[in-house]
Structures are given as structure tokens and as C-alpha cells.
Design a protein around this motif. Sequence first.
Motif, mmCIF file in Angstrom:
data_model
loop_
_atom_site.group_PDB
_atom_site.id
_atom_site.type_symbol
_atom_site.label_atom_id
_atom_site.label_comp_id
_atom_site.label_asym_id
_atom_site.label_seq_id
_atom_site.Cartn_x
_atom_site.Cartn_y
_atom_site.Cartn_z
ATOM 1 N N UNK A 176 0.818 -1.213 0.000
ATOM 2 C CA UNK A 176 0.000 0.000 0.000
ATOM 3 C C UNK A 176 0.852 1.263 0.000
ATOM 4 N N UNK A 177 2.148 1.089 0.262
ATOM 5 C CA UNK A 177 3.064 2.239 0.224
ATOM 6 C C UNK A 177 2.868 3.168 1.411
ATOM 7 N N UNK A 178 3.638 4.266 1.452
ATOM 8 C CA UNK A 178 3.597 5.161 2.617
ATOM 9 C C UNK A 178 2.316 5.992 2.728
ATOM 10 N N UNK A 179 1.510 6.048 1.670
ATOM 11 C CA UNK A 179 0.342 6.933 1.698
ATOM 12 C C UNK A 179 -0.980 6.171 1.691
ATOM 13 N N UNK A 180 -0.925 4.913 2.088
ATOM 14 C CA UNK A 180 -2.142 4.110 2.201
ATOM 15 C C UNK A 180 -3.131 4.833 3.115
ATOM 16 N N UNK A 181 -4.371 4.969 2.638
ATOM 17 C CA UNK A 181 -5.391 5.626 3.459
ATOM 18 C C UNK A 181 -5.387 7.148 3.355
ATOM 19 N N UNK A 182 -4.450 7.708 2.567
ATOM 20 C CA UNK A 182 -4.410 9.171 2.436
ATOM 21 C C UNK A 182 -5.478 9.661 1.465
ATOM 22 N N UNK A 200 7.885 -0.802 4.364
ATOM 23 C CA UNK A 200 8.379 -2.180 4.593
ATOM 24 C C UNK A 200 9.604 -2.562 3.765
ATOM 25 N N UNK A 201 9.748 -2.005 2.559
ATOM 26 C CA UNK A 201 10.845 -2.422 1.693
ATOM 27 C C UNK A 201 11.852 -1.289 1.516
ATOM 28 N N UNK A 202 13.124 -1.637 1.487
ATOM 29 C CA UNK A 202 14.185 -0.671 1.273
ATOM 30 C C UNK A 202 14.676 -0.804 -0.174
ATOM 31 N N UNK A 203 14.353 0.192 -1.022
ATOM 32 C CA UNK A 203 14.621 0.052 -2.464
ATOM 33 C C UNK A 203 15.175 1.352 -3.039
ATOM 34 N N UNK A 243 3.304 -7.018 4.481
ATOM 35 C CA UNK A 243 4.201 -7.570 3.447
ATOM 36 C C UNK A 243 4.820 -8.914 3.853
ATOM 37 N N UNK A 244 4.131 -9.659 4.698
ATOM 38 C CA UNK A 244 4.670 -10.967 5.109
ATOM 39 C C UNK A 244 4.363 -12.024 4.058
ATOM 40 N N UNK A 245 3.128 -11.971 3.526
ATOM 41 C CA UNK A 245 2.790 -12.814 2.376
ATOM 42 C C UNK A 245 3.269 -12.068 1.137
ATOM 43 N N UNK A 246 4.123 -12.693 0.350
ATOM 44 C CA UNK A 246 4.699 -11.984 -0.800
ATOM 45 C C UNK A 246 3.871 -12.133 -2.058
ATOM 46 N N UNK A 247 3.003 -13.102 -2.096
ATOM 47 C CA UNK A 247 1.944 -13.274 -3.093
ATOM 48 C C UNK A 247 1.388 -14.681 -2.980
ATOM 49 N N UNK A 248 0.278 -14.932 -3.705
ATOM 50 C CA UNK A 248 -0.409 -16.221 -3.576
ATOM 51 C C UNK A 248 -0.895 -16.696 -4.936
ATOM 52 N N UNK A 258 0.371 -19.768 -0.567
ATOM 53 C CA UNK A 258 1.024 -18.476 -0.366
ATOM 54 C C UNK A 258 2.500 -18.690 -0.071
ATOM 55 N N UNK A 259 3.306 -17.683 -0.392
ATOM 56 C CA UNK A 259 4.719 -17.716 -0.011
ATOM 57 C C UNK A 259 4.937 -16.586 0.984
ATOM 58 N N UNK A 260 5.513 -16.912 2.115
ATOM 59 C CA UNK A 260 5.747 -15.935 3.172
ATOM 60 C C UNK A 260 7.216 -15.909 3.535
ATOM 61 N N UNK A 261 7.636 -14.822 4.128
ATOM 62 C CA UNK A 261 9.019 -14.767 4.573
ATOM 63 C C UNK A 261 9.383 -13.392 5.089
ATOM 64 N N UNK A 262 10.624 -13.281 5.498
ATOM 65 C CA UNK A 262 11.184 -12.007 5.946
ATOM 66 C C UNK A 262 11.149 -11.032 4.770
ATOM 67 N N UNK A 263 10.907 -9.738 5.029
ATOM 68 C CA UNK A 263 10.876 -8.763 3.929
ATOM 69 C C UNK A 263 12.284 -8.260 3.635
#
Length: 381
Positions: A176-182, A200-203, A243-248, A258-263
Motif C-alpha cells: 500500500x506504500x507510505x500513503x495508504x489511506x491518504x 516495509x521495503x528498502x529500495x 508484506x509478510x505474504x509476498x503473493x499467492x 502463499x509464499x511468506x518470509x522475511x521482507x
Amino acid sequence: MPKRLIILGSTGSIGRKALEVASDFPGEFEIVALSTNCQVGLLAEQAQRFRPKAVCVCAPQAQDAGRAAAEAAGAVFHGGEAGLTELVERYDADMVVVATVGFVGLVPTLRAIALGRTIALANKEVLVTAGELVMEAAKRQKARILPIDSEHNAIFQCLNGHGPRAVRRVILTASGGPFRGSNRERMAAITPDEALRHPTWNMGPKITIDSATLMNKGFEVIEGKYLFDLTADQIEVVVHPQSTIHSMVEYVDGSVIAQLGVTDMYLPIQNVLFYPARVENKFPSLDWAAVGSLTFERPDMEAFPCLKYAYEALQQGGTSPAVLNAANEVAVARFLKGDIAFLRIPEIIRETLDAHKRLEASNLEEIQGADSWARQQAAAI
Ligand code: MG
């Protein structure tokens, strides 16, 4: 025998992680060639450490420094965007990691596919702009494309070799990024600094802004269609802030895997570099009690129209996704320079898409033509 890697874009966040994986597993990988756009200082350090046969520096203003860095590390120098393709053509490798940013990754990827190399793909614009062309070439040459992007890597793992007929749909998760709900009022005042803080992600900066507008998710929908041979209707986006579930993947029988893991992008990169092997790493197991709860919500396509435009461009097909991408690249660069406001990003994309006369995108020239047309258009708005 170590796996021989060419890493295009080795100074970006994915390239650096790929080298971190390589250095954590001594003897498993040989670094054949590295490239940067303009971060020559870091490239020089990487070249000293990994001793590649060749390096490439793309930015015109960084050629002299690049040449000196190559010489100091005993590597052959290649310059300009054409240098990326030269690395792929002139140096033998088992895998080409495409971790460049933007349209520049397309031509070297097509060359690597033509040579039958395995592609570790992180540069999403490659499939966004030329998905059909790239996947057809890969099929023809029997070249594997292994996705690094966390969502597609998750889907790839969940599919475990199943084809599209076994799949009802895939569910792409979005933070949802930093502005989710804005609301729009809040978003009108967003500064580049705020937009560059992802929860959640450092990019890198380009993809972080794309995450803030949800265009990144739109690109992932387009990529997903081509990578996994799906229709746009088969790809659903769900906002999942943890961001724990990375997609399904939802199979036709209703089972959802689903695939889950550390972000941390280390994990999908490791998965691809070692594929099909599974190898222990330095990461701790997920602490389920600390994760606590996982939540889901529908994306707000009115507040974040970029996602809607991506579905639209995908439905139109042809050169539309390339135009979407080019307009976005220009708009994001203008926002980062402080030239336009955050809410102008989707508006510029909308206006460019509306002015575009769609072609079939049956060859590289049509795609390049649409790309440069859209860049001029988006820059002039
Ligand atoms: Mg992603």
C-alpha cells in the motif's frame, strides 16, 4: 564449477544484494561482469573485490572515471548503454542478472535471451514494455526467466511448475506504500523526501516512488501476465500492509498457496541465484508470535489511479504498456527533481496515454518508437 554471473546494474539495491549473496557463498559464483549507470565509486570497489573480466558505465559524464576504475581492477571497460549489450555478447555466463532501472534493460535482456542465457530478472520495465516479445524469444531459445521481484518470485515458488490452466487466479500483495489511506488533499502536499520513505521495503528511488503511487503494483500486474501466461482478469491486487505474504496462487480447485518470509530482497535473490536448490542462509526464521496478525484490504484505485491505468494499458496491449512506462519514468523523474507535484504523476500518465495511437508492438522498433514518443510527450506536459 561456480555459476558465472553477469550483473547489469550492480550498484543498485538489487545488484548490491546479489553481490552480498555471492560473497556469503564463497566458491559458488564467479562474477564475470558488472555495470553501473553513474555510481563509479561503488563500481570500483565492487570490481576490486570481485575481479570481474569487464565492467560497464552507462552515463556519458562518468566514462573517464569508469575507464580508470576498470584499469585499476584489471577489467576491460565498456561504455554507454551499448556497453551493457557488449557485456552480454562478449563474456560467457550462466546467468545474467538484469537489475538495471527503466527501459535501458530491454535490449541487453533480449540479447542474453538470444544467446540462451538464464535471466534473473529484476528490471520490471523489460516485461512491462515488451512482455510478449521477451517471453516469445525466451520460449524460442529455451532461455529461462527467473523472477527476482518478491511478488513474482513468490508466485513462481507457489506455482512450482504448474501451468496457467491449473490456476484460477494469482493474488499479488501490495504493502500500500507510505500513503495508504491518504486522501487527495494530503497527497497534494507530498514531498519527494516523504515519498522516498517506504514502510516495509528498502529500495532505490524510482521504484520507491512507484510504490507510493501504486504504479509499481500496476507494473507487477503487467509483468505477472507475461511471466505466467495469465489474463489481466486472473490477477488480483490485495493490499497487505505487513508484506509478510509476498503473493499467492489460487488453483482451479480453490486451494490457495502463499509464499511468506522475511521482507528482505536477499531471499528472492538467493532463491533465483541457487535455483532449483534450496540453501541455508544467515536469516532467522519468521517469529510468528511477533508477526501477530496479517490484514488485507482492497486497493483504492480512485486515490491511486496509476494501478487502474496499468490494468487499462494491459487490456489495450500493443504499445500501450510501453507508453505507460515511459510517461511514468518521465513523471517520476520530474517529481524527484521538484519540478511537479505528486498528484501530477498520474495526470501526466493519463494525458500521455490519451494522446497515444496504439500500435501492435510486434517488434523492438515499434516499442522503442512508442517509448521515445511518450517521453517527449510526458516531458512537454
Ligand atoms: Mg515487488
